[in-house]
Design a protein around this motif. Sequence first.
Motif, PDB file in Angstrom:
ATOM      1  N   PRO A 217      34.599  -6.901   1.725  1.00  0.00           N
ATOM      2  CA  PRO A 217      34.196  -6.401   3.057  1.00  0.00           C
ATOM      3  C   PRO A 217      33.959  -7.510   4.071  1.00  0.00           C
ATOM      4  O   PRO A 217      34.078  -7.282   5.273  1.00  0.00           O
ATOM      5  N   ASP A 218      33.597  -8.704   3.615  1.00  0.00           N
ATOM      6  CA  ASP A 218      33.345  -9.818   4.526  1.00  0.00           C
ATOM      7  C   ASP A 218      34.502 -10.800   4.578  1.00  0.00           C
ATOM      8  O   ASP A 218      34.373 -11.877   5.165  1.00  0.00           O
ATOM      9  N   GLY A 219      35.627 -10.473   3.959  1.00  0.00           N
ATOM     10  CA  GLY A 219      36.755 -11.383   3.935  1.00  0.00           C
ATOM     11  C   GLY A 219      37.582 -11.325   5.203  1.00  0.00           C
ATOM     12  O   GLY A 219      37.409 -10.457   6.072  1.00  0.00           O
ATOM     13  N   VAL A 220      38.502 -12.258   5.293  1.00  0.00           N
ATOM     14  CA  VAL A 220      39.377 -12.316   6.464  1.00  0.00           C
ATOM     15  C   VAL A 220      40.340 -11.139   6.481  1.00  0.00           C
ATOM     16  O   VAL A 220      40.795 -10.708   7.550  1.00  0.00           O
ATOM     17  N   GLY A 221      40.644 -10.583   5.324  1.00  0.00           N
ATOM     18  CA  GLY A 221      41.605  -9.492   5.253  1.00  0.00           C
ATOM     19  C   GLY A 221      41.177  -8.228   5.965  1.00  0.00           C
ATOM     20  O   GLY A 221      42.015  -7.356   6.227  1.00  0.00           O
ATOM     21  N   ARG A 222      39.892  -8.112   6.297  1.00  0.00           N
ATOM     22  CA  ARG A 222      39.439  -6.899   6.991  1.00  0.00           C
ATOM     23  C   ARG A 222      39.981  -6.817   8.414  1.00  0.00           C
ATOM     24  O   ARG A 222      39.983  -5.742   9.022  1.00  0.00           O
ATOM     25  N   ASP A 223      40.424  -7.944   8.971  1.00  0.00           N
ATOM     26  CA  ASP A 223      40.941  -7.963  10.342  1.00  0.00           C
ATOM     27  C   ASP A 223      42.442  -7.705  10.409  1.00  0.00           C
ATOM     28  O   ASP A 223      43.002  -7.701  11.515  1.00  0.00           O
ATOM     29  N   PHE A 224      43.091  -7.504   9.272  1.00  0.00           N
ATOM     30  CA  PHE A 224      44.541  -7.338   9.258  1.00  0.00           C
ATOM     31  C   PHE A 224      44.897  -6.051   8.525  1.00  0.00           C
ATOM     32  O   PHE A 224      44.190  -5.617   7.609  1.00  0.00           O
ATOM     33  N   ASP A 225      46.000  -5.480   8.947  1.00  0.00           N
ATOM     34  CA  ASP A 225      46.527  -4.266   8.331  1.00  0.00           C
ATOM     35  C   ASP A 225      48.016  -4.482   8.084  1.00  0.00           C
ATOM     36  O   ASP A 225      48.836  -4.376   9.007  1.00  0.00           O
ATOM     37  N   ALA A 226      48.352  -4.829   6.849  1.00  0.00           N
ATOM     38  CA  ALA A 226      49.751  -5.122   6.527  1.00  0.00           C
ATOM     39  C   ALA A 226      50.627  -3.877   6.610  1.00  0.00           C
ATOM     40  O   ALA A 226      51.830  -3.978   6.865  1.00  0.00           O
ATOM     41  N   ARG A 227      50.046  -2.700   6.426  1.00  0.00           N
ATOM     42  CA  ARG A 227      50.850  -1.474   6.487  1.00  0.00           C
ATOM     43  C   ARG A 227      51.330  -1.166   7.894  1.00  0.00           C
ATOM     44  O   ARG A 227      52.276  -0.394   8.070  1.00  0.00           O
ATOM     45  N   SER A 228      50.684  -1.761   8.892  1.00  0.00           N
ATOM     46  CA  SER A 228      51.138  -1.518  10.265  1.00  0.00           C
ATOM     47  C   SER A 228      52.497  -2.142  10.540  1.00  0.00           C
ATOM     48  O   SER A 228      53.167  -1.770  11.509  1.00  0.00           O
ATOM     49  N   LEU A 229      52.926  -3.093   9.700  1.00  0.00           N
ATOM     50  CA  LEU A 229      54.243  -3.703   9.882  1.00  0.00           C
ATOM     51  C   LEU A 229      55.381  -2.752   9.527  1.00  0.00           C
ATOM     52  O   LEU A 229      56.540  -3.037   9.834  1.00  0.00           O
ATOM     53  N   LEU A 230      55.053  -1.643   8.872  1.00  0.00           N
ATOM     54  CA  LEU A 230      56.088  -0.678   8.500  1.00  0.00           C
ATOM     55  C   LEU A 230      56.349   0.349   9.587  1.00  0.00           C
ATOM     56  O   LEU A 230      57.224   1.204   9.428  1.00  0.00           O
ATOM     57  N   GLY A 231      55.591   0.299  10.659  1.00  0.00           N
ATOM     58  CA  GLY A 231      55.804   1.233  11.759  1.00  0.00           C
ATOM     59  C   GLY A 231      56.700   0.639  12.832  1.00  0.00           C
ATOM     60  O   GLY A 231      56.803  -0.582  12.991  1.00  0.00           O
ATOM     61  N   PHE A 232      57.341   1.514  13.583  1.00  0.00           N
ATOM     62  CA  PHE A 232      58.225   1.063  14.658  1.00  0.00           C
ATOM     63  C   PHE A 232      57.379   0.639  15.853  1.00  0.00           C
ATOM     64  O   PHE A 232      56.380   1.297  16.178  1.00  0.00           O
ATOM     65  N   PRO A 233      57.702  -0.454  16.544  1.00  0.00           N
ATOM     66  CA  PRO A 233      58.862  -1.346  16.377  1.00  0.00           C
ATOM     67  C   PRO A 233      58.566  -2.587  15.546  1.00  0.00           C
ATOM     68  O   PRO A 233      59.382  -3.500  15.491  1.00  0.00           O
ATOM     69  N   ARG A 234      57.383  -2.633  14.913  1.00  0.00           N
ATOM     70  CA  ARG A 234      57.038  -3.831  14.154  1.00  0.00           C
ATOM     71  C   ARG A 234      57.903  -3.988  12.910  1.00  0.00           C
ATOM     72  O   ARG A 234      58.054  -5.100  12.402  1.00  0.00           O
ATOM     73  N   VAL A 235      58.436  -2.890  12.420  1.00  0.00           N
ATOM     74  CA  VAL A 235      59.312  -2.999  11.263  1.00  0.00           C
ATOM     75  C   VAL A 235      60.583  -3.767  11.614  1.00  0.00           C
ATOM     76  O   VAL A 235      61.193  -4.409  10.744  1.00  0.00           O
ATOM     77  N   LEU A 236      60.983  -3.738  12.891  1.00  0.00           N
ATOM     78  CA  LEU A 236      62.129  -4.548  13.306  1.00  0.00           C
ATOM     79  C   LEU A 236      61.814  -6.036  13.195  1.00  0.00           C
ATOM     80  O   LEU A 236      62.670  -6.837  12.788  1.00  0.00           O
ATOM     81  N   ALA A 237      60.592  -6.402  13.561  1.00  0.00           N
ATOM     82  CA  ALA A 237      60.199  -7.806  13.425  1.00  0.00           C
ATOM     83  C   ALA A 237      60.155  -8.220  11.960  1.00  0.00           C
ATOM     84  O   ALA A 237      60.593  -9.322  11.597  1.00  0.00           O
ATOM     85  N   LEU A 238      59.649  -7.347  11.098  1.00  0.00           N
ATOM     86  CA  LEU A 238      59.600  -7.664   9.671  1.00  0.00           C
ATOM     87  C   LEU A 238      60.998  -7.823   9.090  1.00  0.00           C
ATOM     88  O   LEU A 238      61.278  -8.783   8.346  1.00  0.00           O
ATOM     89  N   ALA A 239      61.889  -6.907   9.437  1.00  0.00           N
ATOM     90  CA  ALA A 239      63.261  -7.013   8.938  1.00  0.00           C
ATOM     91  C   ALA A 239      63.974  -8.226   9.525  1.00  0.00           C
ATOM     92  O   ALA A 239      64.747  -8.905   8.835  1.00  0.00           O
ATOM     93  N   GLY A 240      63.714  -8.519  10.792  1.00  0.00           N
ATOM     94  CA  GLY A 240      64.348  -9.679  11.405  1.00  0.00           C
ATOM     95  C   GLY A 240      63.912 -10.987  10.778  1.00  0.00           C
ATOM     96  O   GLY A 240      64.730 -11.892  10.563  1.00  0.00           O
TER      97      GLY A 240
END
Length: 413
Positions: A217-240
């Motif tokens: 709960p106090d880690g740096v990972g709480r500020d990031f959501d890796a699953r958001s990269l699977l949504g459009f248009p961020r998935v284009l950046a991930l694939a690129g």
Amino acid sequence: MQCPECGESAADVRLAYCENCGAKMPARPASATRASGVRSNRPSRPMTEPAYASELMDEEEEARQQGRGASAPPRGSKAQPPPPDAYEDEDPYTGPRWLKDVPGHSQSVVGVGLVAFSLVLSILPFFPSVGVLGTLLTLVGCVALVARELRRDGNAPGWVEHVPLVLMRPEAPAAFTLLLVALTVRLLSGFNLLVPLWAAGTVLIALEQSKLVIAGPDGVGRDFDARSLLGFPRVLALAGVAVCVVALFLPWGKVMADGSALPDNAPVPGSVRGAPPELRVLPTTRPSDDSLYSLGGGVTSRSGWDLPLSELPLLALLSLLVLAALRPEVERPAFLRWVPVGAVSVSLLWALAGVKLAVGPFVFLFGLGAVGFHAVRHALGRDEPQAMLPPEDDDAYDPDQDLETESDSGYRG
């Protein structure tokens, strides 16, 4: 002791009767009795006379009692406990045994040692390198991580105080772990002994730092959501970014075997002078990109990782993905919206500097186009999720409502 009747000397002073005549032996003098626990230095019998079993048993019993008396403490005395400061120098470490002698008792320090040893091996020409930029960033991260682990253990030496506090923040080891993972991909261009050493150090650091500064709960990972990269248009950046990384493994042109640039035109092996007189040979030149003449002519193909500063676009595109995975509610400076555009621009300039008529550059530019689409949307503020858009005003102006009001008031136009 002698018999008073026959004068025979008794072999044992403890005999009550004479062995020769059977007469009663005189009483033993008081000085003949031995003190208990003390063995006489003089033998109880002449050395020339035979020994009796009873005498040998007595001697063994006396020797046993004497040894027990020397080793056992006196009766009534208690064993003294050790002083309270006898165990002050002992380390009260209760962790894994293989980390007992490691500074800070941290497996991250072991991982840093493996990574540093890999950097030393990368100096040799037959080992791949992480590049100048990757080496500098890795050295800074190693020093910061070791200083943080020593300070956390409480046995920090004096040089730890000179490390900037910004490198002691939890974000520093998290970013260093991500850097090591990215450089591991860089080293996969040539598999050798350096790859497992670097990978082992990266795994040791990642396993411990993920528990300390990333997860929880106090880690740096709480500020990031890796699953958001699977949504459009961020998935284009991930694939690129994935396409750009794959393109770095593809051919990016040809060079000479010694690494020098390929000349524009090279003479065909053999000449008119080297040919037999009956064979007519026309002097000609071959193009530098002719695959028929390149075989066996000291010409080799190079990948994108062989170009100078090849780790620069990798780290730039990786930072773009990190910013894309940042949660919307996390506060960030205003200039961060232009960082993706800057990362794409740096990668584009690097690709144009080493572009050749090969597959790798074209695939890289294709993937970079998808990343640039996301970067432009992010800079213009169109990449915000629906939750961050301003709410619609329910009290907006409605012209029909004015008409109803005028009709109710009896207004006649």
